[in-house]
Design a protein around this motif. Structure first.
Motif, PDB file in Angstrom:
ATOM      1  N   LEU A  21      53.139  34.735  54.278  1.00  0.00           N
ATOM      2  CA  LEU A  21      52.998  34.664  52.823  1.00  0.00           C
ATOM      3  C   LEU A  21      51.530  34.738  52.410  1.00  0.00           C
ATOM      4  O   LEU A  21      51.179  35.336  51.383  1.00  0.00           O
ATOM      5  CB  LEU A  21      53.637  33.373  52.310  1.00  0.00           C
ATOM      6  N   LYS A  22      50.650  34.150  53.222  1.00  0.00           N
ATOM      7  CA  LYS A  22      49.204  34.243  52.954  1.00  0.00           C
ATOM      8  C   LYS A  22      48.737  35.690  53.007  1.00  0.00           C
ATOM      9  O   LYS A  22      47.934  36.131  52.181  1.00  0.00           O
ATOM     10  CB  LYS A  22      48.424  33.398  53.965  1.00  0.00           C
ATOM     11  N   ARG A  23      49.242  36.438  53.987  1.00  0.00           N
ATOM     12  CA  ARG A  23      48.842  37.837  54.110  1.00  0.00           C
ATOM     13  C   ARG A  23      49.297  38.651  52.897  1.00  0.00           C
ATOM     14  O   ARG A  23      48.563  39.500  52.398  1.00  0.00           O
ATOM     15  CB  ARG A  23      49.412  38.428  55.400  1.00  0.00           C
ATOM     16  N   GLU A  24      50.509  38.370  52.431  1.00  0.00           N
ATOM     17  CA  GLU A  24      51.005  39.067  51.248  1.00  0.00           C
ATOM     18  C   GLU A  24      50.171  38.726  50.017  1.00  0.00           C
ATOM     19  O   GLU A  24      49.895  39.581  49.173  1.00  0.00           O
ATOM     20  CB  GLU A  24      52.480  38.700  51.001  1.00  0.00           C
ATOM     21  N   LEU A  25      49.774  37.455  49.913  1.00  0.00           N
ATOM     22  CA  LEU A  25      48.944  37.032  48.782  1.00  0.00           C
ATOM     23  C   LEU A  25      47.602  37.751  48.804  1.00  0.00           C
ATOM     24  O   LEU A  25      47.101  38.205  47.769  1.00  0.00           O
ATOM     25  CB  LEU A  25      48.743  35.512  48.826  1.00  0.00           C
ATOM     26  N   ASP A  26      47.005  37.874  50.008  1.00  0.00           N
ATOM     27  CA  ASP A  26      45.740  38.594  50.136  1.00  0.00           C
ATOM     28  C   ASP A  26      45.887  40.041  49.663  1.00  0.00           C
ATOM     29  O   ASP A  26      45.006  40.569  48.958  1.00  0.00           O
ATOM     30  CB  ASP A  26      45.263  38.574  51.597  1.00  0.00           C
ATOM     31  N   LYS A  27      46.972  40.702  50.048  1.00  0.00           N
ATOM     32  CA  LYS A  27      47.181  42.095  49.652  1.00  0.00           C
ATOM     33  C   LYS A  27      47.296  42.219  48.131  1.00  0.00           C
ATOM     34  O   LYS A  27      46.741  43.121  47.511  1.00  0.00           O
ATOM     35  CB  LYS A  27      48.444  42.634  50.317  1.00  0.00           C
ATOM     36  N   LEU A  28      48.032  41.275  47.531  1.00  0.00           N
ATOM     37  CA  LEU A  28      48.214  41.315  46.078  1.00  0.00           C
ATOM     38  C   LEU A  28      46.894  41.114  45.342  1.00  0.00           C
ATOM     39  O   LEU A  28      46.581  41.792  44.366  1.00  0.00           O
ATOM     40  CB  LEU A  28      49.223  40.232  45.651  1.00  0.00           C
ATOM     41  N   LEU A  29      46.110  40.157  45.828  1.00  0.00           N
ATOM     42  CA  LEU A  29      44.825  39.874  45.182  1.00  0.00           C
ATOM     43  C   LEU A  29      43.882  41.063  45.281  1.00  0.00           C
ATOM     44  O   LEU A  29      43.207  41.436  44.309  1.00  0.00           O
ATOM     45  CB  LEU A  29      44.181  38.631  45.810  1.00  0.00           C
ATOM     46  N   LEU A  30      43.812  41.676  46.468  1.00  0.00           N
ATOM     47  CA  LEU A  30      42.924  42.828  46.655  1.00  0.00           C
ATOM     48  C   LEU A  30      43.406  44.016  45.833  1.00  0.00           C
ATOM     49  O   LEU A  30      42.601  44.767  45.266  1.00  0.00           O
ATOM     50  CB  LEU A  30      42.848  43.193  48.141  1.00  0.00           C
ATOM     51  N   ALA A  31      44.715  44.208  45.753  1.00  0.00           N
ATOM     52  CA  ALA A  31      45.258  45.309  44.957  1.00  0.00           C
ATOM     53  C   ALA A  31      44.972  45.110  43.482  1.00  0.00           C
ATOM     54  O   ALA A  31      44.839  46.065  42.712  1.00  0.00           O
ATOM     55  CB  ALA A  31      46.767  45.419  45.194  1.00  0.00           C
ATOM     56  N   ASP A  32      44.874  43.831  43.075  1.00  0.00           N
ATOM     57  CA  ASP A  32      44.607  43.509  41.672  1.00  0.00           C
ATOM     58  C   ASP A  32      43.116  43.561  41.337  1.00  0.00           C
ATOM     59  O   ASP A  32      42.718  43.264  40.219  1.00  0.00           O
ATOM     60  CB  ASP A  32      45.170  42.117  41.361  1.00  0.00           C
ATOM     61  N   GLY A  33      42.285  43.898  42.328  1.00  0.00           N
ATOM     62  CA  GLY A  33      40.832  43.996  42.090  1.00  0.00           C
ATOM     63  C   GLY A  33      40.106  42.677  42.183  1.00  0.00           C
ATOM     64  O   GLY A  33      38.965  42.572  41.717  1.00  0.00           O
ATOM     65  N   ALA A  34      40.727  41.666  42.749  1.00  0.00           N
ATOM     66  CA  ALA A  34      40.054  40.370  42.881  1.00  0.00           C
ATOM     67  C   ALA A  34      38.899  40.486  43.873  1.00  0.00           C
ATOM     68  O   ALA A  34      38.997  41.216  44.864  1.00  0.00           O
ATOM     69  CB  ALA A  34      41.038  39.316  43.372  1.00  0.00           C
ATOM     70  N   PRO A  35      37.783  39.807  43.605  1.00  0.00           N
ATOM     71  CA  PRO A  35      36.645  39.873  44.545  1.00  0.00           C
ATOM     72  C   PRO A  35      37.019  39.270  45.887  1.00  0.00           C
ATOM     73  O   PRO A  35      37.858  38.362  45.969  1.00  0.00           O
ATOM     74  CB  PRO A  35      35.559  39.061  43.846  1.00  0.00           C
ATOM     75  N   ILE A  36      36.383  39.782  46.927  1.00  0.00           N
ATOM     76  CA  ILE A  36      36.694  39.314  48.277  1.00  0.00           C
ATOM     77  C   ILE A  36      36.200  37.887  48.512  1.00  0.00           C
ATOM     78  O   ILE A  36      36.679  37.181  49.390  1.00  0.00           O
ATOM     79  CB  ILE A  36      36.099  40.280  49.315  1.00  0.00           C
TER      80      ILE A  36
END
Length: 522
Positions: A21-36
């Motif tokens: 679930l953490k990995r999926e959250l990371d993908k969603l955040l990066l796809a949404d343009g969230a800073p690393i």
């Protein structure tokens, strides 16, 4: 309406998530343009956003210092470099960066260069030896970042930030330092550089995050000014640079809040506990075992110093001339056991005998002896001063000494050992009339940097002290202030000849009357 969760609560929620679930959250955040990477609320965010040209962030351990440096290189800078004093210390930075971005892709371990997302570049550099800064001479970076700034010499720091530049006007140029309080005297320069925040005796203390502006004056020294407006110096306008200090602690780091790290800091022995847990820059650092003059003795000598209008008879003037470069020429006016403020000028001002003499001659009072370093430029100055019929003593540190310590147990390896050990004895608080030194932080650092050892010399034991070059290596600059004071403790300093006092008219009249009375009596 339900209240939005706090940052700490969201972090706990993420920690409780399964790995997939953490990995999926990371993908969603990066796809949404969230800073690393984003700075944590509080001191880390304040340091990230600070407009200061030079920021010092930290003090305590565990405040997210290294993360701030990595975060800047990941999000706001185009071409950064992070320095540690030794290359082996960079391993932790490599590991932390890999953990933040989730991969080592883009990292060249041989060159120490990261090719980061967004076409950003981060270099990792080290300067183990004092002169290693020259490896980075001329190499431009828009961010010079220092991890554990108190491990660097002042010269390394000042020279490395000299090539802060970029050809991209959209990228901000900045220097950010992170670190804990110094644990050895060589790191004390940090307290001088950020004195308004770290020195409790500073006349105009600054608040955390407050900006102060400085420029380098004609003496090569930092001088504070009122604001960012250019200052006229040497016929040209100079733009001051701003500094600030932002303290942080383990309590400001959410990622360490639940790890028990604070308890480990609380268990440290003093003064390490105060330094690392509370970021106390004034907690007593333990002196190295072979430090010649205890730090507390130097502090006590400066604490008992008081300015004098009537200074009395000058007994000696120590003079350590420099030819040029970053070194300074320094003079120490001594009046018995009281020293006046030291006088310094850039080495270029005294780069030959006549110029060196022109600097020191106006400082002499009462015909006192000028004790001159007799090596290098000092020999030229010495010749010129002798030609002016002044009282001069050539001090050559490598020459032999015939003296012994006060206890009569140890000889001195050379004149350098002699003059420093005699100064040590004069600074001893048990001395009935101990020496008073002016409150000069550079002088204190010079004296505390001297180390000694006991060596065999013939059939006897002798004291040998750290050479000038070795101290230069440790401090990153010449110990000219310490040397000019120490030279006034060398043996056999000649005293000025007392000029014949001219008899007053009363004296002459008295003699005439006595002679006339004797003649009448006869």
């Amino acid at each position: 309406m339900s209240k939005a969760p706090s940052t700490a609560e969201m972090l706990e929620m993420v920690k409780a998530m399964p790995a997939d679930l953490k990995r999926e959250l990371d993908k969603l955040l990066l796809a949404d343009g969230a800073p690393i990477w984003v700075p944590q609320d509080g001191p880390q965010l304040s340091a990230y956003n600070s407009p200061a040209d030079i920021v010092f962030y930290g003090g305590s351990a565990g405040g997210g210092k290294t993360d701030l440096l990595l975060g800047l290189s990941l999000t706001s800078q185009e071409h950064s470099i992070i320095f540690r004093r030794e290359a082996v210390q960079l391993v932790g930075i490599e590991e932390r960066m890999a953990k933040i971005i989730g991969t080592r892709k883009g990292y060249n371990s041989q060159d120490g260069v990261w090719r980061l997302p967004g076409k950003r570049i981060l270099e990792l550099g080290s300067v183990k030896d004092a002169g290693d800064w020259i490896k980075y001479q001329g190499r431009p970076h828009d961010a010079k970042l220092f991890d554990e700034i108190c491990h660097f010499t002042e010269m390394q720091f000042r020279t490395l930030i000299g090539w802060l530049r970029t050809d991209n006007p959209k990228v901000r140029q900045r220097v950010v330092c992170a670190g804990n309080p110094p644990t050895e005297p060589e790191g004390e320069w940090v307290k001088r550089f950020w004195a308004p925040w770290l020195d409790p005796n500073h006349g105009n203390p600054a608040k955390p995050g407050e900006l102060r502006w400085y420029f380098t004056n004609e003496k090569g020294e930092d001088q504070e000014t009122d604001g960012p407006e250019p200052v006229m110096m040497g016929g040209e306008l100079v733009k001051p640079q701003s500094r600030t200090f932002i303290p942080s602690s383990v309590d400001d780091n959410l990622f360490l809040a639940a790890t028990g790290y604070k308890a480990k800091l609380q268990a440290l022995p003093e003064p390490l506990r105060s330094q690392m847990l509370r970021g106390d820059f004034n907690a007593g650092a333990a002196d190295p075992a072979w430090q010649l003059i205890p730090t507390e003795w130097v502090k006590a000598a400066q604490a008992r110093w008081k300015p004098r209008d009537a200074k009395g008879q000058m007994t000696a003037l120590g003079f350590d001339p420099a030819r040029g470069g970053i070194d300074k020429s320094s003079a120490a006016p001594r009046y018995g056991n009281w020293f006046d403020h030291l006088v310094t000028v850039p080495g270029i001002v005294t780069n030959d005998g006549p110029k060196a003499a022109g600097f020191v001659v106006p400082l002499v009072r009462n015909g006192a002896c000028i004790c001159v370093d007799g090596i290098g430029i000092g020999s030229s100055a010495l010749d010129f001063l002798v030609g002016l019929n002044l009282l001069v003593l050539s001090v050559v540190g490598s020459n032999s000494s015939e003296l012994m310590d006060k206890a009569g147990q140890l000889r001195f390896r050379n004149k350098r050992a002699e003059m420093y050990w005699r100064m040590r004895e004069a600074l001893d608080p048990l001395n009935p009339d101990p020496v008073a030194l002016p409150p000069d932080p550079e002088l204190a650092a010079d004296l505390c940097a001297v180390r000694y050892k006991v060596v065999t010399m013939g059939q006897k034991a002798a004291i040998q002290v750290r050479s000038k070059d070795e101290i230069r290596e440790a401090l990153g600059r010449s110990p000219d202030k310490g040397d000019c004071v120490a030279m006034t403790f060398v043996s056999n300093i000649p005293t000025p000849k007392q000029a014949k006092k001219e008899r007053s008219w009363r004296d002459r009249l008295g003699i005439s009357q006595r002679k006339r009375g004797s003649a009448q009596a006869a």
